[in-house]
Design a protein around this motif. Structure first.
Motif, PDB file in Angstrom:
ATOM      1  N   ASP A 487       0.809  -1.215   0.000  1.00  0.00           N
ATOM      2  CA  ASP A 487       0.000   0.000   0.000  1.00  0.00           C
ATOM      3  C   ASP A 487       0.848   1.273   0.000  1.00  0.00           C
ATOM      4  OD1 ASP A 487       1.037  -0.502   2.474  1.00  0.00           O
ATOM      5  OD2 ASP A 487      -0.759   0.120   3.584  1.00  0.00           O
ATOM      6  N   ARG A 488       2.147   1.132  -0.236  1.00  0.00           N
ATOM      7  CA  ARG A 488       3.050   2.294  -0.295  1.00  0.00           C
ATOM      8  C   ARG A 488       3.925   2.185  -1.544  1.00  0.00           C
ATOM      9  NH1 ARG A 488       5.949   1.856   5.416  1.00  0.00           N
ATOM     10  NH2 ARG A 488       7.048   3.697   4.615  1.00  0.00           N
ATOM     11  N   LEU A 489       3.251   2.020  -2.682  1.00  0.00           N
ATOM     12  CA  LEU A 489       3.980   1.843  -3.933  1.00  0.00           C
ATOM     13  C   LEU A 489       4.620   3.131  -4.420  1.00  0.00           C
ATOM     14  CD1 LEU A 489       1.507  -0.494  -5.853  1.00  0.00           C
ATOM     15  CD2 LEU A 489       3.460  -1.107  -4.419  1.00  0.00           C
ATOM     16  N   GLY A 490       4.297   4.262  -3.840  1.00  0.00           N
ATOM     17  CA  GLY A 490       4.927   5.515  -4.224  1.00  0.00           C
ATOM     18  C   GLY A 490       6.246   5.775  -3.537  1.00  0.00           C
ATOM     19  N   GLU A 491       6.649   4.903  -2.589  1.00  0.00           N
ATOM     20  CA  GLU A 491       7.893   5.080  -1.855  1.00  0.00           C
ATOM     21  C   GLU A 491       8.887   3.996  -2.258  1.00  0.00           C
ATOM     22  OE1 GLU A 491       7.155   5.209   2.315  1.00  0.00           O
ATOM     23  OE2 GLU A 491       5.202   6.195   2.080  1.00  0.00           O
ATOM     24  N   ARG A 492      10.156   4.288  -2.055  1.00  0.00           N
ATOM     25  CA  ARG A 492      11.212   3.325  -2.359  1.00  0.00           C
ATOM     26  C   ARG A 492      11.530   2.511  -1.113  1.00  0.00           C
ATOM     27  NH1 ARG A 492      16.260   5.757  -5.445  1.00  0.00           N
ATOM     28  NH2 ARG A 492      16.661   3.510  -5.458  1.00  0.00           N
ATOM     29  N   GLY A 493      11.657   1.208  -1.287  1.00  0.00           N
ATOM     30  CA  GLY A 493      11.957   0.317  -0.178  1.00  0.00           C
ATOM     31  C   GLY A 493      12.655  -0.922  -0.684  1.00  0.00           C
ATOM     32  N   TRP A 496       8.879  -5.142  -0.631  1.00  0.00           N
ATOM     33  CA  TRP A 496       7.805  -5.520  -1.552  1.00  0.00           C
ATOM     34  C   TRP A 496       8.229  -5.240  -2.988  1.00  0.00           C
ATOM     35  CZ3 TRP A 496       3.928  -8.401   0.041  1.00  0.00           C
ATOM     36  CH2 TRP A 496       2.859  -8.629  -0.809  1.00  0.00           C
ATOM     37  N   ALA A 497       7.812  -6.116  -3.913  1.00  0.00           N
ATOM     38  CA  ALA A 497       8.140  -5.973  -5.330  1.00  0.00           C
ATOM     39  C   ALA A 497       6.859  -5.739  -6.121  1.00  0.00           C
ATOM     40  CB  ALA A 497       8.870  -7.210  -5.845  1.00  0.00           C
ATOM     41  N   HIS A 498       6.911  -4.791  -7.032  1.00  0.00           N
ATOM     42  CA  HIS A 498       5.761  -4.463  -7.888  1.00  0.00           C
ATOM     43  C   HIS A 498       6.270  -4.235  -9.308  1.00  0.00           C
ATOM     44  CE1 HIS A 498       1.986  -2.787  -9.281  1.00  0.00           C
ATOM     45  NE2 HIS A 498       2.650  -1.736  -9.742  1.00  0.00           N
ATOM     46  N   CYS A 499       5.602  -4.875 -10.263  1.00  0.00           N
ATOM     47  CA  CYS A 499       5.970  -4.738 -11.669  1.00  0.00           C
ATOM     48  C   CYS A 499       5.003  -3.758 -12.324  1.00  0.00           C
ATOM     49  CB  CYS A 499       5.932  -6.085 -12.381  1.00  0.00           C
ATOM     50  SG  CYS A 499       6.344  -6.002 -14.136  1.00  0.00           S
ATOM     51  N   PRO A 500       5.470  -2.621 -12.825  1.00  0.00           N
ATOM     52  CA  PRO A 500       4.553  -1.683 -13.482  1.00  0.00           C
ATOM     53  C   PRO A 500       4.068  -2.170 -14.839  1.00  0.00           C
ATOM     54  CG  PRO A 500       6.815  -0.892 -13.604  1.00  0.00           C
ATOM     55  CD  PRO A 500       6.830  -2.105 -12.738  1.00  0.00           C
ATOM     56  N   CYS A 502       3.248  -5.662 -15.904  1.00  0.00           N
ATOM     57  CA  CYS A 502       2.162  -6.655 -15.830  1.00  0.00           C
ATOM     58  C   CYS A 502       1.335  -6.531 -14.571  1.00  0.00           C
ATOM     59  CB  CYS A 502       2.737  -8.062 -15.940  1.00  0.00           C
ATOM     60  SG  CYS A 502       3.847  -8.516 -14.589  1.00  0.00           S
ATOM     61  N   GLY A 503       1.729  -5.688 -13.623  1.00  0.00           N
ATOM     62  CA  GLY A 503       0.959  -5.492 -12.406  1.00  0.00           C
ATOM     63  C   GLY A 503       1.217  -6.518 -11.322  1.00  0.00           C
ATOM     64  N   LEU A 504       2.255  -7.342 -11.456  1.00  0.00           N
ATOM     65  CA  LEU A 504       2.558  -8.332 -10.425  1.00  0.00           C
ATOM     66  C   LEU A 504       2.977  -7.632  -9.141  1.00  0.00           C
ATOM     67  CD1 LEU A 504       2.993 -11.376  -9.750  1.00  0.00           C
ATOM     68  CD2 LEU A 504       5.379 -11.032 -10.393  1.00  0.00           C
ATOM     69  N   SER A 505       2.420  -8.060  -8.026  1.00  0.00           N
ATOM     70  CA  SER A 505       2.720  -7.470  -6.727  1.00  0.00           C
ATOM     71  C   SER A 505       2.811  -8.590  -5.705  1.00  0.00           C
ATOM     72  CB  SER A 505       1.635  -6.458  -6.324  1.00  0.00           C
ATOM     73  OG  SER A 505       1.946  -5.868  -5.081  1.00  0.00           O
ATOM     74  N   LEU A 506       4.008  -8.807  -5.181  1.00  0.00           N
ATOM     75  CA  LEU A 506       4.221  -9.859  -4.185  1.00  0.00           C
ATOM     76  C   LEU A 506       5.514  -9.574  -3.443  1.00  0.00           C
ATOM     77  CD1 LEU A 506       5.490 -13.159  -5.865  1.00  0.00           C
ATOM     78  CD2 LEU A 506       5.665 -10.929  -6.915  1.00  0.00           C
ATOM     79  N   ASP A 507       5.795 -10.420  -2.452  1.00  0.00           N
ATOM     80  CA  ASP A 507       6.992 -10.254  -1.636  1.00  0.00           C
ATOM     81  C   ASP A 507       8.243 -10.379  -2.509  1.00  0.00           C
ATOM     82  OD1 ASP A 507       8.015 -10.287   1.353  1.00  0.00           O
ATOM     83  OD2 ASP A 507       9.208 -11.734   0.240  1.00  0.00           O
ATOM     84  N   ARG A 508       9.228  -9.569  -2.203  1.00  0.00           N
ATOM     85  CA  ARG A 508      10.438  -9.549  -3.040  1.00  0.00           C
ATOM     86  C   ARG A 508      11.168 -10.886  -2.998  1.00  0.00           C
ATOM     87  NH1 ARG A 508      15.479  -5.246  -2.477  1.00  0.00           N
ATOM     88  NH2 ARG A 508      16.981  -6.423  -3.713  1.00  0.00           N
ATOM     89  N   ASP A 509      11.295 -11.488  -1.821  1.00  0.00           N
ATOM     90  CA  ASP A 509      11.985 -12.770  -1.723  1.00  0.00           C
ATOM     91  C   ASP A 509      11.218 -13.868  -2.443  1.00  0.00           C
ATOM     92  OD1 ASP A 509      13.918 -11.520  -0.234  1.00  0.00           O
ATOM     93  OD2 ASP A 509      13.060 -12.085   1.700  1.00  0.00           O
TER      94      ASP A 509
END
Length: 702
Positions: A487-493, A496-500, A502-509
């Motif tokens: 829920d914080r895709l506007g910040e760098r961390g 969490w991994a998000h693909c702009p 295809c829209g994939l969103s899941l844990d980075r590991d």
């Protein structure tokens, strides 16, 4: 072959049957280990030069014959025997070592073999470092921090196959530090760059024969070790050596049908005798290729292992990897935090010890507080040793628990291979706390334990390149964005991994674990097996997409009626009649007032905000808090009893512990009370070559 560490619980002298206590046995094993260490240190220091390393690297003796594999035999073939008897006024007895610290000490030829074997192993280990250093010095760039593509190509041409980027980076830093300390001058070789390596106090009984030691198995849980030990620190004759019979307790990891080999003896600082007992048993060799189902694990800082199961579908150019989307997690956050606290405490103890030693050295012996400072430093040293032992034991237990969990997951899911990230390419970058946690993890021990446990079940363990596994999307191979939370895709961390794309969103590991299993299955034809160690690795990177295979939706009553209506013939129009009925069934009477039904959760504002007696106010939506009954004794203010009844008696502690035990059943499988891991159960029993069976579902409630 594996090695199990066991301890001695009873020892007797062979001549006379006199029982030897634990303290005396620890002292005599320490005498022997110190003798072997001194022999090894003298030989390594005498042969720590480029000429000797060249002769050892050639692999042949003066007559051109190949050197034997046993280290002590190779040392004697080259003429590097341990120093002989020293010149003395009186003739020294046969077998006396007479050079340096070993002057006038009687040791048998078997003890010399143990020292020569350890020295040969130490020098052979230095040959690989020497090759890397020579290649770096031959292609030393103008700016060692930033090599060009041509400089990297020239360096790779000089280096042997299998040298990782981490090893190149570490050796480059070592050479750069040497150049900075010597006004820009580069070292001539490894022997100038490094001092002779330190030698551990260890007795390699494998280099001795039956005239010095024997080992036999008594039963499934016990073994007997015969070894000749010195009775004093500096034995002068053969009479200062005696046979000791030591009974050993074998751990449960040694199978009853395992073959025992000659062990190695160590005297631990805690006053116990550690016996490193190698044992072997025949197992089937797992194939290197031809795998269809695999499990890939990604390393993390807090989440030690994160895995994903994958299945290879298709052949040739149409080959692709599919997964069920279920993450496998071994979370050791609490144990990692405890280890970090222990490391901080260890550094604090070392700093205080060094401070007291510096104060004592500055004051000198005549000062009245000199002895007091040394006593404090000794106490801190003992505590430092104890904390170090605690860290080692906790690391070892955590590594084996994680390895057992990973192998159990692979066996339950029907996988024939486990893919891991290449450990040599991992490096911590950033804050000091992250560096300490990453460098303190026992990834090497986890990998070795995983190989050992997987070999028993016929499962292969292969390492794959780790570069870029967290940077690309497993679904479309696009660039991933790393964020703190979904829920914080506007910040760098980093979590969490998000693909702009295809829209994939899941844990980075978890995304990296999918990429690891894909690289392993698609590039399994490039698997390389090292002949010396049997370690398997893949150095060729083959990237491919990973598709999530979703389970079919559950059929509803509406869907079943539609399917039945499509298969049955159409019913003629008109009212439905049943044979034998003269009139249709009347409808049920409708009640006067019917409360509307709704499947949505009621709003919190629909809950009253006070108790029925309006005695206690509370926030809307919260349950009423029943206060404890006020006893007459101790109140002293004449407060009447509350109008509500007293609460029921609390449950017993035994029932509460049983409830907690049921809730933490999955946690206790790992061996730690604060480690959280995915339960081991076959959610996909036939997620294998066919994959036709659907995932089993949980039974409905009655």
């Amino acid at each position: 072959m594996a090695t199990a560490t066991c301890t001695a619980f009873r020892a007797v002298l062979e001549d006379g049957g006199l029982r030897v206590g634990q303290r005396v046995l620890h002292e005599r094993v320490g005498f022997l280990s110190v003798l072997c260490r001194d022999l090894t240190a003298e030989l390594v220091a005498a042969r720590w030069d480029e000429t000797s390393l060249d002769a050892l690297a050639a692999g042949v003796d003066e007559r051109g014959e190949p050197l034997p594999s046993k280290g002590w035999m190779a040392v004697r073939r080259l003429g590097w025997n341990a120093p002989g008897p020293a010149p003395a006024p009186a003739p020294a007895p046969a077998g006396c070592a007479g050079a340096g610290r070993m002057a006038g000490v009687y040791v048998s030829d078997r003890v010399r073999r143990a020292g020569e074997e350890q020295a040969a192993r130490t020098l052979r280990l230095a040959l690989h470092r020497r090759v890397v250093v020579v290649a770096l010095l031959a292609t030393w760039p103008a700016d060692p921090c930033r090599r060009t593509q041509a400089e990297w190509a020239a360096l790779r041409a000089e280096l042997p196959a299998g040298v990782s980027g981490a090893e190149i980076r570490n050796r480059t830093r070592q050479i750069r530090n040497f150049a900075c300390a010597h006004q820009g001058r580069l070292p001539s070789g490894l022997c100038e760059l490094e001092d002779p390596p330190a030698v551990a106090a260890l007795v390699l009984l494998a280099a001795m024969d039956r005239q010095q030691t024997t080992c036999e198995r008594l039963d499934a849980a016990g073994a007997r070790l015969r070894v000749k030990l010195p009775l004093c620190a500096a034995p002068r004759s053969r009479g200062d050596w005696a046979w000791h019979v030591i009974d050993l307790h074998l751990p449960a990891t040694v199978e009853p049908d395992a073959v025992l080999h000659a062990p190695a003896l160590r005297a631990t600082p805690t006053g116990r005798i550690a016996v490193d007992l190698p044992h072997s048993r025949p197992v089937a060799t797992a194939p290197a290729t031809g795998h269809t189902v695999a499990v890939g694990f990604d390393w993390g800082v807090n989440t030690l292992l994160t895995g994903a199961v994958g299945r290879l579908a298709g052949r040739g150019e149409t080959a692709r990897v599919v997964t069920d989307g279920r993450p496998l997690i071994f979370d050791a956050t609490a144990i990692s935090a405890q280890l970090h606290r222990l490391r901080t405490h260890r550094e604090h103890l070392a700093a205080k010890r060094d401070h007291y030693m510096a104060l004592a050295a500055g004051l000198g012996a005549p000062h009245r507080t000199w002895g007091r400072l040394l006593d404090r430093a000794a106490v801190l040293e003992r505590e430092h040793v104890r904390v170090c032992a605690r860290i080692r034991h906790l690391n070892d237990a955590l590594a084996w628990a994680a390895a057992r969990w990973a192998v159990d997951q692979a066996a339950a899911l029907g996988a024939s291979v486990i893919y891991l990230e290449d450990l040599a390419t991992l490096q911590a970058r950033g804050r000091r706390r992250g560096n300490a946690r990453l460098s303190g993890q026992v990834r090497g021990t986890v990998a070795e334990a995983m190989r050992h446990l997987a070999a028993k079940r016929g499962i292969a363990v292969v390492t794959v390149p780790a570069r870029g596994t967290s940077a690309r999307c497993p679904r479309c191979l696009g660039t991933l964005g790393h964020h703190p939370a979904p829920d914080r895709l506007g910040e760098r961390g980093w979590k969490w991994a998000h693909c702009p794309g295809c829209g994939l969103s899941l844990d980075r590991d978890h995304a990296a674990a999918r990429r690891i299993v894909s690289r392993g299955l698609l590039a399994q034809a490039h698997t390389i097996t090292e002949c010396a160690t049997g370690t398997r690795t893949i150095r060729t990177t083959v990237d491919g997409t990973v598709t999530v295979v979703r389970r079919p939706k559950k059929t509803t009553r509406r869907l079943r009626r539609a399917r039945r209506a499509a298969t049955l013939p159409a019913r003629p129009p008109g009212p439905k009649t049943t044979p034998g009925k003269a009139r249709p069934t009347p409808a049920r009477p409708t009640p006067a007032r019917r409360s509307p039904t709704s499947h949505r959760t009621p709003d919190v504002r629909t809950v009253p905000a006070t108790t029925p007696t309006r005695a206690v106010k509370r926030p809307a939506g919260h349950d009423t808090q029943t206060p404890a009954p006020i006893s007459g004794r101790g109140s002293g203010h004449g407060v009447p009893a509350p109008p509500w009844p007293e609460p029921p008696p609390a449950r017993t502690g035994r029932l509460s512990r049983e409830t907690c035990r049921r809730r933490t059943h999955a946690v206790e499988r790992t061996g730690f009370h604060h480690a959280h891991a995915t339960e081991v159960h076959p959610l996909t029993p036939r997620f294998g070559p066919h994959g036709s069976s659907p995932r089993p579902r949980r039974a409905r409630k009655a």
